[in-house]
Motif scaffolding. Structure first.
Motif, short mmCIF file in Angstrom:
data_model
loop_
_atom_site.label_atom_id
_atom_site.label_comp_id
_atom_site.label_asym_id
_atom_site.label_seq_id
_atom_site.Cartn_x
_atom_site.Cartn_y
_atom_site.Cartn_z
N GLU A 1 0.86 -1.19 0.00
CA GLU A 1 0.00 0.00 0.00
C GLU A 1 0.90 1.23 0.00
OE1 GLU A 1 -3.11 2.29 -0.44
OE2 GLU A 1 -3.38 0.12 -0.26
N ALA A 2 0.55 2.21 -0.83
CA ALA A 2 1.29 3.47 -0.86
C ALA A 2 1.00 4.25 0.42
CB ALA A 2 0.90 4.29 -2.08
N VAL A 3 2.05 4.80 1.01
CA VAL A 3 1.90 5.61 2.22
C VAL A 3 1.67 7.07 1.83
CG1 VAL A 3 3.06 6.41 4.32
CG2 VAL A 3 3.33 4.03 3.57
N ASP A 4 2.38 7.54 0.81
CA ASP A 4 2.28 8.92 0.33
C ASP A 4 1.69 8.96 -1.07
OD1 ASP A 4 3.63 9.95 2.64
OD2 ASP A 4 5.50 9.23 1.75
N THR A 5 1.04 10.07 -1.40
CA THR A 5 0.44 10.20 -2.73
C THR A 5 1.48 10.40 -3.83
OG1 THR A 5 0.13 12.58 -2.38
CG2 THR A 5 -1.72 11.13 -1.83
N ASP A 6 2.71 10.83 -3.47
CA ASP A 6 3.74 11.01 -4.50
C ASP A 6 4.47 9.72 -4.84
OD1 ASP A 6 5.37 10.62 -2.29
OD2 ASP A 6 6.58 12.43 -2.62
N GLY A 7 4.12 8.60 -4.18
CA GLY A 7 4.72 7.32 -4.50
C GLY A 7 6.13 7.13 -3.97
N SER A 8 6.51 7.86 -2.93
CA SER A 8 7.87 7.74 -2.42
C SER A 8 8.00 6.73 -1.28
CB SER A 8 8.38 9.10 -1.94
OG SER A 8 7.58 9.59 -0.89
N ARG A 9 6.88 6.33 -0.65
CA ARG A 9 6.94 5.34 0.43
C ARG A 9 5.83 4.31 0.27
NH1 ARG A 9 7.03 8.13 6.11
NH2 ARG A 9 5.11 9.03 5.29
N TYR A 10 6.20 3.03 0.50
CA TYR A 10 5.26 1.92 0.37
C TYR A 10 5.38 1.01 1.58
CZ TYR A 10 4.63 3.36 -4.41
OH TYR A 10 4.34 4.08 -5.53
N LEU A 11 4.27 0.56 2.08
CA LEU A 11 4.23 -0.44 3.12
C LEU A 11 4.10 -1.80 2.45
CD1 LEU A 11 4.27 -0.23 6.19
CD2 LEU A 11 1.78 -0.37 6.16
N LEU A 12 5.00 -2.73 2.77
CA LEU A 12 4.99 -4.07 2.19
C LEU A 12 4.75 -5.09 3.30
CD1 LEU A 12 8.23 -3.81 0.00
CD2 LEU A 12 5.88 -3.31 -0.69
N SER A 13 4.06 -6.17 2.99
CA SER A 13 3.80 -7.23 3.96
C SER A 13 4.17 -8.58 3.34
CB SER A 13 2.33 -7.23 4.37
OG SER A 13 2.05 -8.31 5.23
N ASP A 14 4.87 -9.41 4.13
CA ASP A 14 5.26 -10.72 3.62
C ASP A 14 4.29 -11.81 4.07
OD1 ASP A 14 5.95 -11.38 6.23
OD2 ASP A 14 8.11 -11.38 5.87
N GLN A 15 4.64 -13.06 3.74
CA GLN A 15 3.75 -14.19 4.00
C GLN A 15 3.56 -14.46 5.49
OE1 GLN A 15 6.92 -14.50 3.04
NE2 GLN A 15 7.83 -16.29 4.00
N THR A 16 4.44 -13.93 6.35
CA THR A 16 4.31 -14.15 7.78
C THR A 16 3.58 -13.01 8.49
OG1 THR A 16 6.41 -13.08 8.35
CG2 THR A 16 6.48 -15.43 7.79
N GLY A 17 3.23 -11.97 7.74
CA GLY A 17 2.55 -10.81 8.33
C GLY A 17 3.49 -9.70 8.75
N MET A 18 4.79 -9.88 8.54
CA MET A 18 5.77 -8.85 8.87
C MET A 18 5.59 -7.65 7.94
SD MET A 18 8.15 -8.52 11.01
CE MET A 18 9.84 -8.35 11.39
N LEU A 19 5.71 -6.44 8.49
CA LEU A 19 5.58 -5.22 7.70
C LEU A 19 6.94 -4.59 7.45
CD1 LEU A 19 2.49 -3.57 9.39
CD2 LEU A 19 2.57 -4.76 7.20
N TYR A 20 7.12 -4.05 6.26
CA TYR A 20 8.34 -3.36 5.86
C TYR A 20 7.96 -2.03 5.23
CZ TYR A 20 9.97 -8.19 6.11
OH TYR A 20 10.25 -9.46 6.52
N LEU A 21 8.83 -1.04 5.38
CA LEU A 21 8.63 0.25 4.74
C LEU A 21 9.68 0.41 3.65
CD1 LEU A 21 7.05 2.93 4.69
CD2 LEU A 21 8.80 3.84 6.22
N LEU A 22 9.23 0.57 2.41
CA LEU A 22 10.12 0.80 1.26
C LEU A 22 10.07 2.28 0.95
CD1 LEU A 22 11.83 -0.25 -1.14
CD2 LEU A 22 9.68 -0.48 -2.40
N VAL A 23 11.26 2.92 0.93
CA VAL A 23 11.35 4.35 0.67
C VAL A 23 12.15 4.58 -0.61
CG1 VAL A 23 12.16 6.57 1.55
CG2 VAL A 23 11.27 4.85 3.14
N LEU A 24 11.57 5.31 -1.55
CA LEU A 24 12.27 5.72 -2.77
C LEU A 24 12.81 7.12 -2.54
CD1 LEU A 24 9.75 4.56 -5.52
CD2 LEU A 24 11.75 3.34 -4.67
N GLN A 25 14.11 7.28 -2.54
CA GLN A 25 14.71 8.60 -2.34
C GLN A 25 14.90 9.26 -3.69
OE1 GLN A 25 18.29 7.80 -0.14
NE2 GLN A 25 17.17 7.81 1.80
N HIS A 26 14.48 10.52 -3.76
CA HIS A 26 14.64 11.27 -5.02
C HIS A 26 15.23 12.61 -4.76
CE1 HIS A 26 10.80 13.37 -4.11
NE2 HIS A 26 10.47 12.21 -3.62
#
Length: 87
Positions: free
Chosen positions: A62-87
């Motif tokens: 799921e996108a965290v920000d409307t500009d597409g710079s941060r995404y919340l990712l979830s794996d098969q175990t339910g663990m959450l990760y934050l993916l950040v695109l630096q620009h």
């Protein structure tokens, strides 16, 4: 599964592990995030950046920000990760 990227006639990257998700990135960044079991690749259309990750199967995002710079990712175990695109 093998995913190939081409710029013109030149092959620039190959992913050999399974690709689980393709995440479209809205403008102003644009491009696509390719999520595999062992790597995450951001491809802007003209260049790419790849990072290795520990083996996991990302099932949801799921996108965290409307500009597409941060995404919340979830794996098969339910663990959450934050993916950040630096620009």
């Amino acid at each position: 599964m093998r995913l190939l990227f081409f710029i013109g006639r030149y092959l620039i990257f190959v992913i050999y592990d399974c690709v689980g998700l393709l995440i479209p990135v809205p403008k102003p960044l644009g491009g696509c995030i390719i999520v595999g079991e062992q790597a995450i690749v951001y491809h802007s259309g003209s260049s790419f950046k790849a990072v290795a990750i520990k083996h996991s199967i990302i099932k949801a995002f799921e996108a965290v920000d409307t500009d597409g710079s941060r995404y919340l990712l979830s794996d098969q175990t339910g663990m959450l990760y934050l993916l950040v695109l630096q620009h």
